[in-house]
Design an enzyme around this catalytic site. Structure first.
Site, PDB file in Angstrom:
ATOM      1  N   GLU A 263     146.020  78.715  68.305  1.00 53.14           N
ATOM      2  CA  GLU A 263     147.236  78.786  68.795  1.00 53.14           C
ATOM      3  C   GLU A 263     148.368  78.401  67.927  1.00 53.14           C
ATOM      4  O   GLU A 263     148.170  77.352  67.216  1.00 53.14           O
ATOM      5  CB  GLU A 263     147.511  78.194  70.137  1.00 53.14           C
ATOM      6  CG  GLU A 263     146.627  78.754  70.991  1.00 53.14           C
ATOM      7  CD  GLU A 263     146.594  77.551  72.360  1.00 53.14           C
ATOM      8  OE1 GLU A 263     147.453  76.924  72.613  1.00 53.14           O
ATOM      9  OE2 GLU A 263     145.540  77.666  72.992  1.00 53.14           O
TER      10      GLU A 263
ATOM     11  N   CYS B 150     154.783  74.827  65.131  1.00 52.30           N
ATOM     12  CA  CYS B 150     153.505  74.032  65.367  1.00 52.30           C
ATOM     13  C   CYS B 150     152.156  74.674  65.335  1.00 52.30           C
ATOM     14  O   CYS B 150     152.017  75.711  65.684  1.00 52.30           O
ATOM     15  CB  CYS B 150     153.574  73.381  66.763  1.00 52.30           C
ATOM     16  SG  CYS B 150     152.227  72.482  67.260  1.00 52.30           S
TER      17      CYS B 150
ATOM     18  N   CYS C 172     138.260  70.922  68.381  1.00 54.23           N
ATOM     19  CA  CYS C 172     138.450  69.622  67.878  1.00 54.23           C
ATOM     20  C   CYS C 172     137.373  68.534  68.270  1.00 54.23           C
ATOM     21  O   CYS C 172     136.572  68.559  69.101  1.00 54.23           O
ATOM     22  CB  CYS C 172     139.768  69.169  68.363  1.00 54.23           C
ATOM     23  SG  CYS C 172     140.201  67.528  67.763  1.00 54.23           S
TER      24      CYS C 172
ATOM     25  N   CYS D 143     139.963  63.951  72.857  1.00 50.19           N
ATOM     26  CA  CYS D 143     141.007  63.107  73.712  1.00 50.19           C
ATOM     27  C   CYS D 143     140.820  63.754  75.120  1.00 50.19           C
ATOM     28  O   CYS D 143     140.747  64.869  75.386  1.00 50.19           O
ATOM     29  CB  CYS D 143     142.381  63.160  73.352  1.00 50.19           C
ATOM     30  SG  CYS D 143     142.421  62.772  71.586  1.00 50.19           S
TER      31      CYS D 143
ATOM     32  N   CYS E 114     143.239  66.454  76.565  1.00 47.23           N
ATOM     33  CA  CYS E 114     143.739  67.493  75.764  1.00 47.23           C
ATOM     34  C   CYS E 114     142.675  68.604  76.145  1.00 47.23           C
ATOM     35  O   CYS E 114     141.591  68.482  76.113  1.00 47.23           O
ATOM     36  CB  CYS E 114     143.470  67.055  74.351  1.00 47.23           C
ATOM     37  SG  CYS E 114     143.800  68.393  73.066  1.00 47.23           S
TER      38      CYS E 114
ATOM     39  N   GLY F 177     143.054  70.735  66.823  1.00 42.58           N
ATOM     40  CA  GLY F 177     142.378  70.189  65.580  1.00 42.58           C
ATOM     41  C   GLY F 177     143.141  68.850  65.039  1.00 42.58           C
ATOM     42  O   GLY F 177     144.197  68.489  65.605  1.00 42.58           O
ATOM     43  N   GLU F 178     142.294  68.010  64.529  1.00 43.61           N
ATOM     44  CA  GLU F 178     142.732  66.833  63.778  1.00 43.61           C
ATOM     45  C   GLU F 178     143.022  67.038  62.441  1.00 43.61           C
ATOM     46  O   GLU F 178     141.954  67.307  61.642  1.00 43.61           O
ATOM     47  CB  GLU F 178     141.849  65.748  64.066  1.00 43.61           C
ATOM     48  CG  GLU F 178     141.727  64.433  63.242  1.00 43.61           C
ATOM     49  CD  GLU F 178     143.005  63.907  63.235  1.00 43.61           C
ATOM     50  OE1 GLU F 178     143.624  63.382  64.112  1.00 43.61           O
ATOM     51  OE2 GLU F 178     143.641  63.752  62.211  1.00 43.61           O
TER      52      GLU F 178
ATOM     53  N   SER G 122     150.319  65.208  62.604  1.00 42.01           N
ATOM     54  CA  SER G 122     150.068  64.305  63.407  1.00 42.01           C
ATOM     55  C   SER G 122     148.474  64.077  63.625  1.00 42.01           C
ATOM     56  O   SER G 122     147.771  64.931  63.437  1.00 42.01           O
ATOM     57  CB  SER G 122     150.357  64.936  64.769  1.00 42.01           C
ATOM     58  OG  SER G 122     149.853  64.061  66.085  1.00 42.01           O
TER      59      SER G 122
ATOM     60  N   SER H 135     149.335  59.450  67.045  1.00 35.89           N
ATOM     61  CA  SER H 135     149.059  59.578  68.458  1.00 35.89           C
ATOM     62  C   SER H 135     148.612  58.342  68.981  1.00 35.89           C
ATOM     63  O   SER H 135     147.423  58.076  68.691  1.00 35.89           O
ATOM     64  CB  SER H 135     148.144  60.844  68.574  1.00 35.89           C
ATOM     65  OG  SER H 135     148.613  61.845  68.312  1.00 35.89           O
TER      66      SER H 135
ATOM     67  N   HIS I  59     149.192  56.658  72.426  1.00 32.24           N
ATOM     68  CA  HIS I  59     149.070  56.973  73.645  1.00 32.24           C
ATOM     69  C   HIS I  59     148.387  55.683  74.466  1.00 32.24           C
ATOM     70  O   HIS I  59     148.041  55.719  75.823  1.00 32.24           O
ATOM     71  CB  HIS I  59     147.910  57.949  73.937  1.00 32.24           C
ATOM     72  CG  HIS I  59     148.451  59.242  73.008  1.00 32.24           C
ATOM     73  ND1 HIS I  59     149.822  59.739  73.045  1.00 32.24           N
ATOM     74  CD2 HIS I  59     147.730  60.115  72.437  1.00 32.24           C
ATOM     75  CE1 HIS I  59     149.761  60.579  71.963  1.00 32.24           C
ATOM     76  NE2 HIS I  59     148.504  61.176  72.033  1.00 32.24           N
TER      77      HIS I  59
ATOM     78  N   ASN J  34     151.675  66.864  80.148  1.00 33.05           N
ATOM     79  CA  ASN J  34     151.589  68.459  80.481  1.00 33.05           C
ATOM     80  C   ASN J  34     150.501  68.555  81.165  1.00 33.05           C
ATOM     81  O   ASN J  34     149.201  68.492  80.558  1.00 33.05           O
ATOM     82  CB  ASN J  34     151.758  69.123  79.255  1.00 33.05           C
ATOM     83  CG  ASN J  34     152.502  70.551  79.589  1.00 33.05           C
ATOM     84  OD1 ASN J  34     152.457  70.797  80.866  1.00 33.05           O
ATOM     85  ND2 ASN J  34     152.923  71.294  78.630  1.00 33.05           N
TER      86      ASN J  34
ATOM     87  N   CYS K  11     148.463  72.078  73.668  1.00 32.98           N
ATOM     88  CA  CYS K  11     147.594  72.681  72.681  1.00 32.98           C
ATOM     89  C   CYS K  11     146.099  73.037  73.333  1.00 32.98           C
ATOM     90  O   CYS K  11     145.592  72.138  74.026  1.00 32.98           O
ATOM     91  CB  CYS K  11     147.544  71.793  71.456  1.00 32.98           C
ATOM     92  SG  CYS K  11     146.518  70.392  71.436  1.00 32.98           S
TER      93      CYS K  11
HETATM   94  S1  SF4 Z   1     145.010  65.726  71.070  1.00 32.88           S
HETATM   95 FE1  SF4 Z   1     144.685  66.420  68.997  1.00 32.88          FE
HETATM   96  S2  SF4 Z   1     142.955  65.026  68.263  1.00 32.88           S
HETATM   97 FE2  SF4 Z   1     142.899  64.836  70.535  1.00 32.88          FE
HETATM   98  S3  SF4 Z   1     141.389  66.347  71.058  1.00 32.88           S
HETATM   99 FE3  SF4 Z   1     143.290  67.090  71.218  1.00 32.88          FE
HETATM  100  S4  SF4 Z   1     143.538  68.410  69.260  1.00 32.88           S
HETATM  101 FE4  SF4 Z   1     142.067  66.862  68.889  1.00 32.88          FE
END
Ligand code: SF4
Length: 361
Positions: free
Chosen positions: A102, A115, A122, A126, A129, A174-175, A206, A229, A231, A305, A348
């Site tokens: 996306e 974005c 990923c 997290c 996510c 993704g990271e 990010s 990030s 958090h 979200n 995401c």
């Molecule tokens: S927040 Fe970013 S780093 Fe964490 S799982 Fe989602 S995509 Fe990966």
């Protein structure tokens, strides 16, 4: 949806080689002997405009046919577009191996931000996510990251010279620092003067806090904005929602962020997704303010979200306002980041999961 921006060689046995992002010298090396010298420059310009090889009509028809046997210009196709009531749009792209990722288009009064995703899935897992829920599939190529920018720029009415997209954030699936070499080449391609010529100041990356990558990015020579990030302001809170914190604890992440500022002179942004009863207490705000004290940083607070299949809840508007007020009272620079696309699976990875579930893919 129809293939609007050049793309995959349908029916081809071998995956086509992407031309997007190549320099004129690199394209010249791929052309048949006898092709005029200026042809490579024309092809580079067409690719950055998002045109398919078939649309490069000022090239001889025979040359286009030869190129189409082996190459593709922009290596992705638009699978679906979701438009939100707030003006943002989510684009679901399909890559040449069938994988989906996306990108989001967000209009602001100062310009338009895209974005982009840097990986399919990923590894970071997290807890809040959707992108990590199906695990990691593969890295995106530099041309696949750039292709998201170029395709959206074209679909929104822009060209490489008259851009509709003014800002880029590497904050989708993704990271980015786990795909370091490809992301670096993307940065080189997207900032190239004879290409789409983005300013480094208009690009943000990010990271979940991969400290070696943060330091390597600081040493890379690119002066883009780094968003970390966070958090969670202490190891217990952060480790509970971000497994990466067991590898790189809060102190190490802050040290790498300081290094980034010292090397680049760019103020670091800390992202803080506020989750009900997880990291939104008065003590959490105090710990966060203490962490960034004396450091030229800014905190972006984001209301969580909610993601289908995840137990975490968004905090109330009041709790969010109280958290921000506490940060401000303690001298921290912090604002609430506007959330886009709440009605179209804004976070995401959510859109892709919904699309796959609906279509049984
Ligand atoms: S927040 Fe970013 S780093 Fe964490 S799982 Fe989602 S995509 Fe990966």
């Amino acid at each position: 949806m129809s293939d609007a921006c050049g793309t995959i060689n349908e029916g081809s046995a071998r995956p086509a080689i992407p031309l997007l992002g190549l320099t004129a010298d690199e394209v010249r090396d791929l052309l048949p002997a006898g092709a005029p010298a200026y042809t490579a420059k024309q092809i580079v310009a067409f690719c950055y405009d998002g045109k398919s090889i078939g649309e490069m009509t000022s090239l001889p028809k025979t040359l286009r046919a030869v190129l189409e046997e082996t190459f593709v210009s922009v290596p992705l196709a638009v699978e679906k577009v979701y438009a939100s009531r707030d003006g943002s749009k989510k684009f679901l792209f399909r890559f040449s191996d069938g994988e989906l990722a996306e990108a989001v288009f967000m209009p602001h009064d100062y310009g338009n931000t895209v974005c982009v995703s840097t990986q399919i899935g990923c590894k970071m897992a997290c807890a809040f996510c959707a992108s990590g829920m199906d695990g990691f599939r593969r890295n995106l190529l530099p041309s696949e990251i750039l292709g998201q920018v170029v395709a959206i720029n074209r679909l929104e009415g822009g060209t490489a010279k008259e851009r509709a997209v003014t800002n880029i954030v590497l904050m989708g699936s993704g990271e980015p620092l786990d795909n370091f070499d490809n992301v670096l080449r993307f940065l080189s391609d997207v900032t190239r003067k004879e290409g789409i010529n983005f300013s480094e100041r208009n690009i943000s990356l990010s990271t979940s806090g991969l400290c070696e990558g943060m330091r390597a990015l600081a040493d890379s020579g690119f002066k883009i904005t780094l968003s970390v990030s966070l958090h969670g302001a202490d190891d217990a809170t952060r480790s509970a929602i971000m497994p990466v914190n067991r590898r790189y604890g809060v102190a190490e992440v802050m040290s790498a962020a300081r290094y980034y500022f010292e090397r680049t002179g760019r103020r670091v942004i800390f992202e803080y997704i506020l989750i009900d009863s997880v990291n939104d207490s008065r003590d959490d705000a105090a710990a966060l303010a203490a962490l960034v004290k004396g450091f030229p940083a800014h905190i972006n607070v984001i209301r969580y979200n909610e993601v289908a299949g995840k137990p975490m809840k968004s905090p109330s508007v009041r709790a969010t306002e109280e958290f921000l007020a506490r940060l401000s009272a303690l001298g921290a620079s912090a604002t609430l980041r506007r959330s886009f696309g709440g009605d179209i699976e804004g976070a995401c990875g959510q859109l892709k999961r919904r699309y796959k579930a609906e279509d049984g893919k």
